[in-house]
Write a protein that holds these residues in place. Structure first.
Motif, PDB file in Angstrom:
ATOM      1  N   VAL A 127       0.913  -1.209  -0.073  1.00 31.60           N
ATOM      2  CA  VAL A 127      -0.037  -0.053  -0.212  1.00 31.60           C
ATOM      3  C   VAL A 127       0.935   1.279   0.043  1.00 31.60           C
ATOM      4  CG1 VAL A 127      -1.783   1.164   1.172  1.00 31.60           C
ATOM      5  CG2 VAL A 127      -1.674  -1.363   1.288  1.00 31.60           C
ATOM      6  N   PRO A 128       0.780   2.047  -1.129  1.00 26.15           N
ATOM      7  CA  PRO A 128       1.374   3.563  -0.814  1.00 26.15           C
ATOM      8  C   PRO A 128       0.939   4.424   0.131  1.00 26.15           C
ATOM      9  CG  PRO A 128       0.647   3.042  -3.258  1.00 26.15           C
ATOM     10  CD  PRO A 128      -0.034   1.871  -2.153  1.00 26.15           C
ATOM     11  N   ALA A 129       1.970   4.482   1.191  1.00 31.39           N
ATOM     12  CA  ALA A 129       1.627   5.485   2.438  1.00 31.39           C
ATOM     13  C   ALA A 129       2.030   6.951   2.110  1.00 31.39           C
ATOM     14  CB  ALA A 129       2.254   4.913   3.506  1.00 31.39           C
ATOM     15  N   ALA A 130       3.066   7.272   1.219  1.00 34.28           N
ATOM     16  CA  ALA A 130       3.390   8.722   1.084  1.00 34.28           C
ATOM     17  C   ALA A 130       4.591   8.633   0.204  1.00 34.28           C
ATOM     18  CB  ALA A 130       3.753   9.144   2.626  1.00 34.28           C
ATOM     19  N   VAL A 131       4.440   9.756  -0.627  1.00 36.06           N
ATOM     20  CA  VAL A 131       5.594  10.067  -1.585  1.00 36.06           C
ATOM     21  C   VAL A 131       5.983  11.342  -1.351  1.00 36.06           C
ATOM     22  CG1 VAL A 131       5.079   8.449  -3.555  1.00 36.06           C
ATOM     23  CG2 VAL A 131       3.698  10.545  -3.478  1.00 36.06           C
ATOM     24  N   LEU A 132       7.274  11.729  -0.712  1.00 31.05           N
ATOM     25  CA  LEU A 132       7.551  12.912  -0.033  1.00 31.05           C
ATOM     26  C   LEU A 132       8.829  13.393  -0.716  1.00 31.05           C
ATOM     27  CD1 LEU A 132       6.784  11.706   3.650  1.00 31.05           C
ATOM     28  CD2 LEU A 132       5.308  13.137   2.125  1.00 31.05           C
TER      29      LEU A 132
ATOM     30  N   ALA B  99      -8.194  21.718   4.494  1.00 32.77           N
ATOM     31  CA  ALA B  99      -7.852  21.850   3.035  1.00 32.77           C
ATOM     32  C   ALA B  99      -6.637  21.935   2.694  1.00 32.77           C
ATOM     33  CB  ALA B  99      -8.864  23.354   2.652  1.00 32.77           C
ATOM     34  N   ALA B 100      -5.669  22.182   3.455  1.00 30.81           N
ATOM     35  CA  ALA B 100      -4.213  22.700   3.066  1.00 30.81           C
ATOM     36  C   ALA B 100      -3.347  21.278   3.157  1.00 30.81           C
ATOM     37  CB  ALA B 100      -3.563  23.567   4.031  1.00 30.81           C
ATOM     38  N   SER B 101      -4.136  20.328   3.628  1.00 32.43           N
ATOM     39  CA  SER B 101      -3.538  18.738   3.783  1.00 32.43           C
ATOM     40  C   SER B 101      -3.294  18.339   2.251  1.00 32.43           C
ATOM     41  CB  SER B 101      -4.352  17.764   4.264  1.00 32.43           C
ATOM     42  OG  SER B 101      -4.398  18.157   5.814  1.00 32.43           O
ATOM     43  N   SER B 102      -1.936  17.693   2.047  1.00 28.29           N
ATOM     44  CA  SER B 102      -1.929  16.980   0.787  1.00 28.29           C
ATOM     45  C   SER B 102      -1.954  15.520   1.079  1.00 28.29           C
ATOM     46  CB  SER B 102      -0.385  17.402   0.536  1.00 28.29           C
ATOM     47  OG  SER B 102      -0.003  18.619   0.204  1.00 28.29           O
ATOM     48  N   ALA B 103      -3.258  15.291   1.093  1.00 24.84           N
ATOM     49  CA  ALA B 103      -3.947  13.949   1.046  1.00 24.84           C
ATOM     50  C   ALA B 103      -4.688  13.438   0.055  1.00 24.84           C
ATOM     51  CB  ALA B 103      -4.709  13.637   2.090  1.00 24.84           C
ATOM     52  N   VAL B 104      -4.632  12.370  -0.486  1.00 25.68           N
ATOM     53  CA  VAL B 104      -5.176  11.808  -1.643  1.00 25.68           C
ATOM     54  C   VAL B 104      -5.808  10.193  -0.979  1.00 25.68           C
ATOM     55  CG1 VAL B 104      -3.995  12.894  -3.372  1.00 25.68           C
ATOM     56  CG2 VAL B 104      -3.148  10.604  -2.546  1.00 25.68           C
ATOM     57  N   SER B 105      -6.962   9.749  -1.659  1.00 31.71           N
ATOM     58  CA  SER B 105      -7.488   8.543  -1.075  1.00 31.71           C
ATOM     59  C   SER B 105      -6.459   7.469  -1.816  1.00 31.71           C
ATOM     60  CB  SER B 105      -8.871   8.410  -1.720  1.00 31.71           C
ATOM     61  OG  SER B 105      -9.103   8.639  -3.313  1.00 31.71           O
ATOM     62  N   ASN B 106      -6.981   6.255  -1.506  1.00 33.55           N
ATOM     63  CA  ASN B 106      -6.402   5.063  -2.227  1.00 33.55           C
ATOM     64  C   ASN B 106      -6.789   5.171  -3.709  1.00 33.55           C
ATOM     65  OD1 ASN B 106      -4.791   3.805  -0.158  1.00 33.55           O
ATOM     66  ND2 ASN B 106      -6.698   2.973   0.758  1.00 33.55           N
ATOM     67  N   GLU B 107      -7.889   5.165  -4.066  1.00 31.03           N
ATOM     68  CA  GLU B 107      -8.442   5.264  -5.329  1.00 31.03           C
ATOM     69  C   GLU B 107      -7.580   6.316  -6.340  1.00 31.03           C
ATOM     70  OE1 GLU B 107     -10.120   5.342  -2.525  1.00 31.03           O
ATOM     71  OE2 GLU B 107     -11.015   3.128  -2.723  1.00 31.03           O
ATOM     72  N   ASP B 108      -7.530   7.699  -5.540  1.00 28.49           N
ATOM     73  CA  ASP B 108      -6.927   8.615  -6.503  1.00 28.49           C
ATOM     74  C   ASP B 108      -5.525   8.291  -6.786  1.00 28.49           C
ATOM     75  OD1 ASP B 108      -9.360  10.120  -6.528  1.00 28.49           O
ATOM     76  OD2 ASP B 108      -8.848  11.555  -5.238  1.00 28.49           O
ATOM     77  N   TYR B 109      -4.897   7.908  -5.474  1.00 27.75           N
ATOM     78  CA  TYR B 109      -3.347   7.445  -5.628  1.00 27.75           C
ATOM     79  C   TYR B 109      -3.134   6.265  -7.055  1.00 27.75           C
ATOM     80  CZ  TYR B 109       1.431   6.935  -5.422  1.00 27.75           C
ATOM     81  OH  TYR B 109       2.948   6.792  -5.863  1.00 27.75           O
ATOM     82  N   LEU B 110      -4.039   5.344  -6.945  1.00 23.82           N
ATOM     83  CA  LEU B 110      -3.909   4.297  -8.132  1.00 23.82           C
ATOM     84  C   LEU B 110      -4.140   4.954  -9.397  1.00 23.82           C
ATOM     85  CD1 LEU B 110      -3.660   1.449  -8.686  1.00 23.82           C
ATOM     86  CD2 LEU B 110      -6.281   1.128  -8.478  1.00 23.82           C
ATOM     87  N   ALA B 111      -5.065   5.887  -9.359  1.00 22.91           N
ATOM     88  CA  ALA B 111      -5.363   6.465 -10.742  1.00 22.91           C
ATOM     89  C   ALA B 111      -4.026   7.370 -11.385  1.00 22.91           C
ATOM     90  CB  ALA B 111      -6.575   7.501 -10.318  1.00 22.91           C
ATOM     91  N   ILE B 112      -3.361   7.932 -10.309  1.00 27.60           N
ATOM     92  CA  ILE B 112      -2.140   8.936 -10.378  1.00 27.60           C
ATOM     93  C   ILE B 112      -0.867   7.727 -10.921  1.00 27.60           C
ATOM     94  CG2 ILE B 112      -0.352  10.219  -9.256  1.00 27.60           C
ATOM     95  CD1 ILE B 112      -2.383  11.250  -7.389  1.00 27.60           C
ATOM     96  N   SER B 113      -0.996   6.488 -10.095  1.00 27.27           N
ATOM     97  CA  SER B 113       0.083   5.607 -10.390  1.00 27.27           C
ATOM     98  C   SER B 113      -0.072   5.329 -11.842  1.00 27.27           C
ATOM     99  CB  SER B 113       0.018   4.514  -9.549  1.00 27.27           C
ATOM    100  OG  SER B 113       0.914   3.486  -9.866  1.00 27.27           O
TER     101      SER B 113
END
Length: 225
Positions: free
Chosen positions: A69-74, A141-155
């Motif tokens: 599971v991708p947790a963070a790209v920093l 609103a300032a948080s840089s967070a994405v859902s699992n589904e959105d990150y999968l789409a990004i990947s």
């Protein structure tokens, strides 16, 4: 035809439970850098997500049977910051301000349990990751967070974009096609200014205007991945 990409991931951290292995990728930078979904959409910022794709694939092989599971790209700014203040600042206050200055940027999995793994002492705004919670416990609103589904789409989108670039290289596509985006423009630090022949003063020469917001880019990424 095939294309091989070579690179080195600066740091990978893993955390396991009975069914999952959570993956965090960190890229060290000498200058401050933030991830931009708009830049990613245009193919200008693929490296960090590409690193995660490789790290996740490797983790699946190493921890066979567990879901990676991708947790963070920093991004982490390698710096020795100075703290402004009066001469009587206490060491713990100074250290706290330094930590805030060195806080990572990037994208974090929005799952609360994963966020707690990344920063187990988070209260309000994290000093470690680009995440904050309001008084009601919701992500700010300032948080840089994405859902699992959105990150999968990004990947998936990054994989697709890399293949597109690979085909362009193999097809001999070398057209001059500079861009402007916010305050950035591709010609500023280009080493090939002397030979490319691009000149705004010549009729027909112009730079691409990249004007998407991150929100608009995310919607396009989901639709195209």
């Amino acid at each position: 035809e095939s294309m091989k990409l070579h690179g080195r991931i600066d740091r990978v951290d893993l955390c396991q439970d009975s069914d999952h292995v959570y993956v965090k990728v960190i890229d060290f930078k000498s200058g401050g850098k933030k991830i931009s979904l708009a830049s990613l959409y245009y193919g200008l910022q693929l490296q960090l997500v590409m690193y995660m794709n490789v790290a996740v694939a490797a983790s699946k092989k190493i921890y066979d049977g567990k879901e990676a599971v991708p947790a963070a790209v920093l991004y982490y700014h390698v710096d020795d910051p100075m703290v402004n203040g009066s001469g009587d600042l206490q060491p713990d206050v100074i250290n706290k301000e330094i930590i805030k200055t060195l806080r990572t940027t990037g994208l974090v999995n929005g799952n609360r349990d994963i966020i707690n793994m990344l920063d187990d002492s988070i209260s309000g705004t994290s000093d470690v990751i680009p995440i904050g919670f309001n008084k009601s416990g919701e992500l700010t609103a300032a948080s840089s967070a994405v859902s699992n589904e959105d990150y999968l789409a990004i990947s998936k989108y990054v994989d697709k974009k890399i293949r597109e670039f690979g085909k362009s290289i193999l097809n001999g596509d070398i057209k001059v096609n500079p861009y402007e985006m916010d305050s950035r423009e591709s010609c500023k630090y280009c080493e090939y200014k002397g030979i490319c022949g691009f000149d705004n003063k010549i009729p027909g020469y112009s730079k691409r205007k990249l004007e998407l917001s991150d929100k608009e880019a995310m919607e396009l990424i989901k639709n195209e991945s």
